[in-house]
Design a protein around this motif. Sequence first.
Motif, PDB file in Angstrom:
ATOM      1  N   GLY A  99      36.132  34.273  47.197  1.00 46.61           N
ATOM      2  CA  GLY A  99      36.250  32.995  46.502  1.00 46.61           C
ATOM      3  C   GLY A  99      37.574  32.277  46.594  1.00 46.61           C
ATOM      4  N   PRO A 100      38.736  32.962  46.653  1.00 53.47           N
ATOM      5  CA  PRO A 100      39.989  32.211  46.734  1.00 53.47           C
ATOM      6  C   PRO A 100      40.029  31.350  47.997  1.00 53.47           C
ATOM      7  N   GLY A 101      40.068  30.048  47.823  1.00 51.74           N
ATOM      8  CA  GLY A 101      40.103  29.150  48.971  1.00 51.74           C
ATOM      9  C   GLY A 101      38.819  29.146  49.770  1.00 51.74           C
ATOM     10  N   LEU A 102      37.683  29.367  49.117  1.00 57.10           N
ATOM     11  CA  LEU A 102      36.400  29.347  49.811  1.00 57.10           C
ATOM     12  C   LEU A 102      35.832  27.938  49.714  1.00 57.10           C
ATOM     13  N   ALA A 103      35.824  27.217  50.828  1.00 56.99           N
ATOM     14  CA  ALA A 103      35.320  25.842  50.841  1.00 56.99           C
ATOM     15  C   ALA A 103      33.815  25.833  50.607  1.00 56.99           C
ATOM     16  N   GLU A 104      33.312  24.758  50.029  1.00 51.28           N
ATOM     17  CA  GLU A 104      31.880  24.654  49.733  1.00 51.28           C
ATOM     18  C   GLU A 104      31.151  24.032  50.914  1.00 51.28           C
ATOM     19  N   ASN A 105      30.910  24.877  51.936  1.00 47.38           N
ATOM     20  CA  ASN A 105      30.230  24.467  53.149  1.00 47.38           C
ATOM     21  C   ASN A 105      29.123  25.468  53.471  1.00 47.38           C
ATOM     22  N   PRO A 106      28.208  25.135  54.384  1.00 49.62           N
ATOM     23  CA  PRO A 106      27.104  26.051  54.703  1.00 49.62           C
ATOM     24  C   PRO A 106      27.546  27.437  55.147  1.00 49.62           C
ATOM     25  N   LEU A 107      28.622  27.538  55.946  1.00 50.30           N
ATOM     26  CA  LEU A 107      29.107  28.843  56.392  1.00 50.30           C
ATOM     27  C   LEU A 107      29.496  29.715  55.209  1.00 50.30           C
ATOM     28  N   GLU A 108      30.262  29.136  54.285  1.00 52.13           N
ATOM     29  CA  GLU A 108      30.742  29.885  53.134  1.00 52.13           C
ATOM     30  C   GLU A 108      29.581  30.283  52.216  1.00 52.13           C
ATOM     31  N   LYS A 109      28.616  29.389  52.060  1.00 48.84           N
ATOM     32  CA  LYS A 109      27.429  29.705  51.254  1.00 48.84           C
ATOM     33  C   LYS A 109      26.676  30.883  51.864  1.00 48.84           C
ATOM     34  N   ALA A 110      26.495  30.856  53.173  1.00 48.02           N
ATOM     35  CA  ALA A 110      25.789  31.941  53.857  1.00 48.02           C
ATOM     36  C   ALA A 110      26.565  33.250  53.740  1.00 48.02           C
ATOM     37  N   THR A 111      27.888  33.159  53.770  1.00 42.80           N
ATOM     38  CA  THR A 111      28.728  34.354  53.641  1.00 42.80           C
ATOM     39  C   THR A 111      28.555  34.989  52.269  1.00 42.80           C
ATOM     40  N   LEU A 112      28.564  34.164  51.222  1.00 39.03           N
ATOM     41  CA  LEU A 112      28.376  34.688  49.872  1.00 39.03           C
ATOM     42  C   LEU A 112      27.001  35.334  49.734  1.00 39.03           C
ATOM     43  N   GLN A 113      25.974  34.688  50.256  1.00 42.25           N
ATOM     44  CA  GLN A 113      24.622  35.253  50.187  1.00 42.25           C
ATOM     45  C   GLN A 113      24.557  36.600  50.891  1.00 42.25           C
ATOM     46  N   LEU A 114      25.186  36.685  52.048  1.00 38.86           N
ATOM     47  CA  LEU A 114      25.197  37.926  52.819  1.00 38.86           C
ATOM     48  C   LEU A 114      25.868  39.047  52.038  1.00 38.86           C
ATOM     49  N   VAL A 115      27.025  38.744  51.464  1.00 41.32           N
ATOM     50  CA  VAL A 115      27.789  39.761  50.747  1.00 41.32           C
ATOM     51  C   VAL A 115      27.038  40.228  49.504  1.00 41.32           C
ATOM     52  N   GLY A 130      35.655  29.267  44.678  1.00 41.12           N
ATOM     53  CA  GLY A 130      34.506  28.717  45.371  1.00 41.12           C
ATOM     54  C   GLY A 130      33.249  29.551  45.240  1.00 41.12           C
ATOM     55  N   ALA A 131      33.408  30.870  45.147  1.00 37.13           N
ATOM     56  CA  ALA A 131      32.235  31.742  45.001  1.00 37.13           C
ATOM     57  C   ALA A 131      31.543  31.487  43.670  1.00 37.13           C
ATOM     58  N   ILE A 132      32.322  31.254  42.620  1.00 35.69           N
ATOM     59  CA  ILE A 132      31.731  30.951  41.309  1.00 35.69           C
ATOM     60  C   ILE A 132      30.972  29.627  41.371  1.00 35.69           C
ATOM     61  N   SER A 133      31.537  28.644  42.054  1.00 36.15           N
ATOM     62  CA  SER A 133      30.867  27.344  42.181  1.00 36.15           C
ATOM     63  C   SER A 133      29.522  27.486  42.874  1.00 36.15           C
ATOM     64  N   PHE A 134      29.491  28.246  43.981  1.00 36.58           N
ATOM     65  CA  PHE A 134      28.230  28.484  44.681  1.00 36.58           C
ATOM     66  C   PHE A 134      27.239  29.224  43.788  1.00 36.58           C
ATOM     67  N   PHE A 135      27.718  30.282  43.150  1.00 38.44           N
ATOM     68  CA  PHE A 135      26.841  31.128  42.340  1.00 38.44           C
ATOM     69  C   PHE A 135      26.245  30.339  41.173  1.00 38.44           C
ATOM     70  N   SER A 136      27.010  29.383  40.653  1.00 40.25           N
ATOM     71  CA  SER A 136      26.541  28.579  39.524  1.00 40.25           C
ATOM     72  C   SER A 136      25.448  27.598  39.931  1.00 40.25           C
TER      73      SER A 136
END
Length: 277
Positions: A99-115, A130-136
């Motif tokens: 999450g630190p410095g994780l931009a809100e883009n498709p790559l980062e979203k896919a990375t969070l889902q994978l992890v 950024g991970a919290i923003s995606f997760f929310s």
Amino acid sequence: MKVVDYTLLKKVIQPRALNGHKGEYGRLLLIGGTYPFGGAIIMAAMAAIYSGAGLVTVATDKENIPSLHAQLPEAMAFDIRDEKLLKEQVQKADVLLIGPGLAENPLEKATLQLVINLVSERQVFIMDGGAISFFSKEVLPFPKAHTIFTPHQKEWERLSGLKLTEQTLEKSQEAVNAFPVKTIVVQKKHGTTIFQSGNRNCFQLSIGGPYQATGGMGDTLAGMIAGFTGQFKTSSLLDRVTAAVYLHSAIAEELSKKSYVVLPTEISKAIPKWMKR
């Protein structure tokens, strides 16, 4: 509510065994720092390493790796787009921070889902920024790992559904209790509060101030939490997290006596001396 003080540091931070080795002090994987937020993951990695983490690996933009290594040759790093290596490193880690410095883009979203799909019950999984923003916002399963969230108040609003004016201790604890048992939430604010689902007692800081209001402060805190959770296994996860949060503000408070504003990197550099003390 319990007010945290210096005695918790003395309880959690213990001398290292003479035959201790780096594999015993936490295998950490930090994920983030995608363009244009490369500095965030560097500050998180710095805090984790200065906190005593045994092995720190960073998944970030390939272009960010030279800057990371220029400041932290102790850290390993690889391209966040290397999915094969990312899967391997997720499975090896004891503690994961995303999450630190994780931009809100498709790559980062896919990375969070994978992890999230890969983490297991034996691991500690920390979501910041950024991970919290995606997760929310996204419909994602709750991680199987021991989970820690580190939201500031607006992120907590999105995560909990509580408006800023509704974020009382009681309502925040109720919101945390809706998460799986033993989920930890570090609500960052003046008087930072640490909650755990299923635990009636929250912990609150009585130290810290506006001298900490600068970019990178939360990234540094997340890195410290990751560093502490990988070590000090004789203490509970809640105590390890709370000790890291307290130490972060205690160092800042001391530095503020001579500085109008305290830089996150200055906090990191002071961590080893405080831990030795």
